[in-house]
Design a protein around this motif. Structure first.
Motif, PDB file in Angstrom:
ATOM      1  N   ARG A   1       0.813  -1.231   0.000  1.00  0.00           N
ATOM      2  CA  ARG A   1       0.000   0.000   0.000  1.00  0.00           C
ATOM      3  C   ARG A   1       0.841   1.273   0.000  1.00  0.00           C
ATOM      4  O   ARG A   1       0.324   2.347   0.281  1.00  0.00           O
TER       5      ARG A   1
ATOM      6  N   SER B   1      -0.620   4.381  -1.983  1.00  0.00           N
ATOM      7  CA  SER B   1      -1.647   5.259  -1.420  1.00  0.00           C
ATOM      8  C   SER B   1      -1.028   6.217  -0.408  1.00  0.00           C
ATOM      9  O   SER B   1      -1.353   7.410  -0.387  1.00  0.00           O
TER      10      SER B   1
ATOM     11  N   GLN C   1      -2.884  -0.921  -6.327  1.00  0.00           N
ATOM     12  CA  GLN C   1      -2.389   0.403  -5.935  1.00  0.00           C
ATOM     13  C   GLN C   1      -1.309   0.882  -6.885  1.00  0.00           C
ATOM     14  O   GLN C   1      -1.221   2.069  -7.198  1.00  0.00           O
TER      15      GLN C   1
ATOM     16  N   ALA D   1     -10.546   7.344  -4.713  1.00  0.00           N
ATOM     17  CA  ALA D   1      -9.525   6.292  -4.755  1.00  0.00           C
ATOM     18  C   ALA D   1     -10.057   5.028  -5.419  1.00  0.00           C
ATOM     19  O   ALA D   1     -11.237   4.929  -5.735  1.00  0.00           O
TER      20      ALA D   1
ATOM     21  N   SER E   1      -6.989   2.107  -0.319  1.00  0.00           N
ATOM     22  CA  SER E   1      -6.251   3.238  -0.849  1.00  0.00           C
ATOM     23  C   SER E   1      -6.728   4.539  -0.207  1.00  0.00           C
ATOM     24  O   SER E   1      -5.922   5.405   0.140  1.00  0.00           O
TER      25      SER E   1
ATOM     26  N   ILE F   1      -4.231   7.028   1.641  1.00  0.00           N
ATOM     27  CA  ILE F   1      -4.003   8.419   1.220  1.00  0.00           C
ATOM     28  C   ILE F   1      -4.174   9.358   2.417  1.00  0.00           C
ATOM     29  O   ILE F   1      -3.378  10.274   2.638  1.00  0.00           O
TER      30      ILE F   1
END
Ligand SMILES: Cc1ncc(C[n+]2csc(CCOP(=O)(O)OP(=O)(O)O)c2C)c(N)n1
Ligand code: SF4
Ligand SMILES: [Mg+2]
Lengths: 351, 608
Positions: free
Chosen positions: A89, A92, A122, B265, B270, B274
């Protein structure tokens, strides 16, 4: 165990860059990876590239997922903040970090397990979003940290340390990045500093998403004869497309290139990316041509390295979103809060 | 005729996608503009077109705006649901329907009053356009209702004119359709009926707003600059509200550039990633989601807890699971949110009850997350988030400053000898943090889960791990003193009732009903987790406390027992979880049932 900080005495023989700093000022904690791990070479290349570019060593955001590769951000640029997040991840977290402060250089380091398996989604979406960053995958074709399982970039037929063949097709992240619209795609090899350092520099200076697939052999689990990501295999099978020398606007850093086969790519910050073509016919601005070439090489069992594609006029996510130049994390309260009189007006609209 | 004013429940039964939402919304707004308190509830299917949908409006001058059982006026515009719609009517209730086609005899009820109007037939002669014929059915019944319920007609026509401002060619036909319905009702129906509307000023300066819009505005006022989200009902409208208002209020006048970023997203993993990345880098960031999204965010929430990153999340709760009843309301994510993730994790929760509180808590959550350096989850629900209700006006004190928590800038770093990110300098469990890029040589650290010492150096030393975990416990204790305090009304009764979130809406009415039956309860509305001392004191002071949950398993009760090490026998679980919002009648009935089953004394008040 806790590591003792290395003494920071300036070595009289180390060259100073434009900020009067030496390479030591760009290093990080002592690596805990296996001796000889390709990932350490990638970290060293990052140190060299940042030092040679004279970038302020505290102005980076270093992001990673989980894996041996994802540990590496603590082994370079220790004056900058780093974030070892969750498996797959990093993209992100990097997106958020870049949205919050567009003025920092953003480096994401990931592994092939991290980016091609658990984090494939991602990976694809950060490329689409055009986050302005350098995204490096330390690609060893295996899950190093969990002890040698095949990863999704492993070639079919390649064998594990125990001799078991991989049954499935590989995912080529560089091809994917090309397809989804990355504005800078390169591939290199951890053992080839001469090619890797300039690519890292160019990626750092690129004003959008710069993706580097770096083949980085795992000496513990994937460096034996049956592996297609071993030092030996890659050395023997790599088809070098070109070498890229990044030349800062002021002084040329590397003068070590052959005349006659160079092409200058103008970077938006006024600097120049000099490409040395091995094949004179290759066009680095041709996305479709790049894809075809990568695939042709793959078909021939060759790993195409070099700068595969670049769009020097790339837009990044902030351009797309139309955000202000001031980093969002630096906006003052007066910029953020519309105040009570505006709220009175809003209340009226709900009556 | 036994006329009552400003006190009824009207339900509109429509077909999803038939354009009824805007007519029904105008109905509620018209009453609100006449000064009458209303609460609208949209009971809709997970469908875009074709399935039945209902819109219910509780009209009550006293301000009882929770759901009430039984319908007084049914506007039955969906032949497919006639049977259940007719059954929902209280005896003596009114059934309004389109009698262009006759109502099947089998559905007739002798104890209700039928109001038939040939809507389709009327439209056939007045409009040629097929789309208008179908769309204006809603406008025609709105016109008819204005006569039947005595709604001031110019309030409605004024709204039409405002809604279609600039599109004059739409205003005329709409007004014509309204008049068509109104005229017919005045000429041929017994107008007005027993349930009537009458102008009053019971709304004062209050506003009509849904919780998600208020929360979006709260995030904007609270200084959020990054919003990352993935579409999911019933949270979507919160992210959309933030973006809509930010596009108007957070744009640089000269450069037209935005002082915020919204990312839709690729998924909730995600979205929260973020938010965490942005918050780590010093921006105020939030995401809005619902239960399924919280499930996906769990791993990251744990990381944010251990890595001590401020992150704000709005959980607009709905019934589970992902493909269950996504458009029905519940409070069923409490435990999932409170303990989301692996390892010893606990998260700060806020429980808003009104749109005003959605606004306040949005800004508060951003402050708390920064102060506590941890995720803060605002637990709203579908009923609060998506439905319009009367609320106190939103308010902002211009003297208020954002609490950005303990962040060291370059000057502060110069002033200290050695920076230790996880040192508990102040004894409240909260360390000082630095933002990336602050200082050329001091304050940089590497963020990872827990394998670190007080100076953020890598270690897997058992003592260091335990010290860190104990500090997080201290921080948790600090959080209990910082979350919004519970609201208590105590008259020294022996029994009490504890509730949170949307169960507040029907509470006053339920307690008034209970009082008539000789049951009087002290009350406490919990607004934050970890629970403050006042919550435990309230429970301690009472022999018996009803705990109201809109979920099957009594999740608030479990939290209380678990966190306070309380005697479960004392906490009587009162639960409703059928997917609508809990009604006053339901609370009344369950409390009374308990009194009767336990043969507890009920004392009726003598005289007045
Ligand atoms: C959600 C989750 N699943 C599994 C793991 C276990 N895990 C840690 S590292 C890793 C694989 C790493 O492989 P790669 O990204 O290729 O990095 P490398 O070690 O090879 O550099 C896995 C599966 C984890 N940390 N989190
Ligand atoms: S296991 Fe492989 S990838 Fe991990 S540190 Fe060792 S050599 Fe590198
Ligand atoms: Mg790997």
């Amino acid at each position: 165990m806790t590591f003792v900080a290395k003494p920071r005495t300036r070595h009289p023989l180390l060259p100073l860059n434009e900020l009067d700093l030496t390479r030591r000022d760009y290093e990080g904690a002592v690596s805990t990876l296996c001796a000889g791990c390709g990932h350490d070479s990638v970290s060293a290349a990052i140190v060299q590239a940042c030092a040679e570019l004279s970038l302020p060593p505290h102005r980076f955001a270093k992001l990673s997922g989980i894996g041996c590769s994802s540990k590496t951000p603590s082994y370079f640029l220790d004056k900058s903040h780093g974030f070892n997040s969750v498996h797959g991840r990093m993209p992100s977290v990097a997106t958020g970090a870049n949205l919050a402060n567009r003025a920092l250089y953003c480096i994401g380091v990931s592994g092939d397990g991290d980016s091609a398996s658990i984090g494939l989604g991602q990976f694809a979406h950060i490329v689409r979003r055009r986050i302005n960053m350098l995204y490096i995958v330390d690609n060893n074709g295996t899950y190093g940290l969990t002890k040698g399982q095949f990863s999704a970039t492993n070639d079919r037929g390649s064998t594990s340390k125990r001799g078991v063949p991989n049954l499935y097709e590989p995912i080529d992240l560089a091809s994917m990045a090309l397809q989804i619209g990355a504005s800078f795609v390169g591939r290199s090899f951890s053992g080839d500093k001469r090619q890797l350092v300039p690519l890292i520099k160019a990626g750092l200076m690129h004003p959008g998403m710069a993706f580097l697939d770096v083949i980085s052999p795992c000496v513990a689990f994937n460096n034996h004869n049956g592996s297609t990501k071993s030092f030996q295999y890659v050395r023997e099978h790599s088809a070098k497309l070109m070498e890229a020398d990044y030349i800062a606007p002021s002084a040329e850093i590397t003068a070590d290139y052959e005349a006659g086969a160079a092409e200058d790519v103008n970077m938006p910050d006024g600097s120049t990316l000099r490409l040395r073509k091995v094949e004179a016919s290759y066009d680095v601005h041709d996305r479709i041509g790049a894809l075809a070439h990568v695939q042709r090489c793959q078909e021939q069992g060759e790993v195409l390295t070099g700068l595969l594609y670049v769009d020097p006029d790339a837009a990044d996510c902030h351009d797309v979103l139309g955000t202000v130049e001031t980093p969002l994390n630096a906006l003052a309260e007066a910029d953020l809060c519309p105040g009570s009189r505006e709220l009175d007006r809003l209340n009226e609209s709900f009556r | 005729m036994n006329v009552t004013y400003n006190d009824f429940v009207i339900r509109f039964a429509n077909v999803n996608g038939s354009g009824s939402a805007s007519a029904n919304g105008m109905f509620a707004k018209a009453l609100f503009r006449m000064g009458v308190p209303v609460a609208a509830r949209n009971i809709f299917p997970s469908n875009i077109q074709g399935l039945p949908t209902w819109f219910e409006v509780r009209v009550n001058e006293q301000g009882y705006l929770g759901r009430r059982e039984g319908v007084d006026v049914m506007v039955a515009m969906n032949a497919e649901t006639y049977a259940e719609d007719i059954a929902a009517l209280k005896p003596g209730g009114y059934l309004f329907h389109d009698n262009s086609k006759p109502l099947p005899a089998s559905l007739k009820r002798s104890d209700i009053r039928e109001i038939g109007m040939p809507i389709a037939t009327l439209l056939l002669t007045e409009f040629t356009d097929l789309k208008q014929r179908s769309l204006f059915k809603n406008i025609v019944y709105l016109g008819a209702l204005s006569a039947l319920l005595n709604i001031e007609f110019d309030v409605i026509t004024g709204m039409v004119a405002k809604q279609y401002k600039g599109k004059d060619d739409l205003i005329q036909p709409n007004i014509h359709a309204l008049e068509l319905g109104r005229r017919y009702a005045l000429d041929y129906l017994d107008s007005p009926i027993e349930h009537q509307v009458r102008r009053t000023d019971a709304n004062g300066d209050r506003i009509l707003i849904d919780g998600n819009t208020a929360a979006g505005l709260g995030a904007l006022y609270g200084g959020a600059t990054v919003c990352a989200w993935y579409p999911i009902t019933p949270s979507t409208s919160m992210a959309e509200a933030f973006e809509r208002y930010a596009n108007g209020l957070r744009v640089d006048r000269k450069t037209e550039r935005r002082k915020f970023a919204v990312i839709q997203a690729e998924d909730e993993l995600s979205a929260i990633g973020i938010v965490i990345g942005a918050a780590w880098n010093g921006a105020r960031a939030f995401t809005a989601t619902s239960g399924p999204g919280v499930s996906l965010m769990s791993e990251f929430l744990g990381l944010a807890y251990f890595a001590e990153i401020p992150a704000v999340l709005f959980d607009i709760q709905r019934a589970g699971p992902s493909t269950g009843m996504p458009t029905r309301t519940q409070q069923s994510d409490l435990l999932g949110a409170a303990y989301a993730s692996h390892g010893d994790t606990r998260h700060v929760l806020l429980f808003p009850s009104t749109p005003k509180e959605c606004f306040d808590f949005a800004a508060e959550a951003l402050d708390l997350a920064d102060r506590l350096q941890t995720p803060v989850i605002v637990m709203s629900d579908l009923d609060l988030g998506m439905n319009d209700s009367v609320s106190e006006p939103l308010a902002w004190d211009d003297a208020r400053r954002y609490d950005r928590g303990k962040v060291l800038d370059a000057a502060a770093l110069d002033g200290i000898e050695r920076f230790g990110r996880y040192l508990d300098v102040d004894g409240d469990g909260i360390g000082y943090r630095t933002l990336p890029g602050t200082h050329p040589s001091k304050g940089a650290f590497f963020t990872r889960g827990t394998s670190r010492d007080e100076f953020a150096a890598y270690t897997e030393n058992p003592d260091a791990y335990q010290r860190n975990m104990e500090r997080l416990q201290r921080k948790w204790a600090t959080a209990a003193t910082l979350v919004p305090e519970a609201e208590i009304q105590s008259d020294g009764r022996k029994a009490g009732i504890l509730y949170y979130g949307t169960s507040a809406a029907p509470m006053q009415e339920a307690l008034d009903l209970l009082r008539e039956d000789g049951v009087r309860l002290d009350r406490i509305r919990v607004r934050g987790f970890p629970f403050g001392a006042e919550v435990y004191e309230f429970i301690d002071r009472h022999a018996m406390v009803f705990v109201v949950d809109q979920n099957r398993d009594g999740q608030m009760r479990t939290l209380l027992v678990n966190e306070g090490d309380l005697n479960p026998a004392k906490l009587i679980s009162l639960r409703y979880y059928a997917g609508l919002s809990i009604s006053a009648d339901e609370i009344h009935r369950q409390v009374l049932d308990h009194y009767k089953a336990q043969k507890l004394p009920r004392l009726k008040e003598v005289g007045a």
